[in-house]
Design an enzyme around this catalytic site. Structure first.
Site: not given
Ligand code: DGY
Length: 324
Positions: A243, A272, A290
């Site tokens: 993240r 983002e 992402h």
């Molecule tokens: C998640 O699933 O948390 C990702 O970041 C998106 O696939």
């Protein structure tokens, strides 16, 4: 009783949308535009379950809306930091996520980033497509060897373990990691010939690549800051598929500018979909939008996993991936 009413906040793979429409009284998002706060509030007021995703900010202003009908949030994503879980619990909302099904594809993207930044793949492609290539030469675009190097991992959950397997068995990399919450480090250490270290700094100090795999929490916010970049080797690369909040993006830019570290491969960002402009101007940075779980196979599996959870909930059973 009629079918439960569900609202899906974004466009999902067609096969999953078909299933959702068969099982539930479903409203799909056919234009795939992100919902506004008012639309999210309205979804909670009019549906029995909201099938939301990582781009929907389910904060108190949404979750505490007056006249709420929704009882469940089926989140499309393994990460659920888009949802204020404490508020969801206080509002008696059941929340599920989509673990396991995206482990390999997200791990693959971490490997893509590692190889791309070390071997200058983005830069090379831009160079060739820009018509600059005039032939092979011994000193052209020399990168950094990946095979046999040390991979440092922060957070050793499912995705991290998949990356470690790919790196160790595929690229003969040595694995060192920090994870104070790992239930059975001994078996991982044995299978992957990995070393569990006592602190983040211990991992940073001698790793050639540092890959982040911790969830976004208050505790991990800006875990990679100016001090921690200084703790890395100047020849090392940072990889982030976890993240964006885990990295202080301004400190990362400063570390790259000062050659405190050699480069970075990023799939996630602090704000983002905004990306710090300076990062986009650096050749030693590989930037993806992402894409961790972005394969048809995985996105379908994620959608079906949400369906399984929401179906279980309305059948009066415990959703298998309940997180609140
Ligand atoms: C998640 O699933 O948390 C990702 O970041 C998106 O696939």
């Amino acid at each position: 009783m009629g079918k439960p009413k569900v609202i899906v906040t974004r466009g999902w793979p067609k096969a999953v949308e078909k299933k959702v429409s068969e099982l539930f009284d479903a409203t799909l998002n056919t234009n795939d535009k992100p919902f506004s706060v008012a639309q999210l509030q309205d979804a909670l007021k009019t549906a029995d379950a909201v099938m939301c995703t990582v781009t929907d900010k389910m904060a108190a202003e949404v979750l505490c809306v007056d006249g709420k009908q929704a009882k469940m949030l089926g989140n499309f994503g393994v990460g659920f930091n888009n949802i204020d879980i404490e508020v969801a619990k206080a509002e008696s909302l059941v929340v599920s996520n989509t673990p396991e099904v995206l482990t390999d594809c997200t791990g693959d993207i971490a490997m893509v980033l590692m190889l791309s930044v070390a071997r200058r793949i983005g830069e090379g492609e831009r160079y060739l497509r820009g018509g600059q290539w005039d032939g092979w030469r011994p000193t052209h675009m020399m990168g950094t060897k990946v095979t046999g190097k040390k991979l440092g991992i922060i957070g050793m959950g499912r995705i991290a373990q998949a990356v470690a397997r790919k790196a160790h068995f595929g690229f003969d990399m040595k694995i060192a990691y920090y994870d104070p919450y790992l239930p059975d480090p001994d078996s991982i250490n044995k299978t992957l010939d990995a070393e569990s270290r006592g602190s983040i700094e211990d991992v940073l100090s001698d790793s050639d690549f540092v890959s982040l795999h911790c969830p976004a929490t208050q505790e991990t916010r800006h875990l990679m800051n100016a001090e921690r970049f200084k703790a890395m080797q100047p020849s090392a690369f940072l990889i982030n598929t976890a993240r964006g909040d885990v990295v202080d993006e301004a400190a990362l830019v400063a570390a790259l500018n000062a050659s405190t570290i050699a480069g970075a491969g990023l799939d996630v960002y602090e704000r983002e979909p905004e990306v710090t402009k300076k990062l986009t101007e650096m050749e030693n940075v590989v930037l993806l939008p992402h894409l961790g779980s972005a394969t048809l196979e995985t996105r379908e599996a994620m959608g079906f996993r949400v369906v399984t959870n929401v179906k279980a909930f309305f059948a009066g059973k415990e959703p298998p991936d309940r997180v609140a």
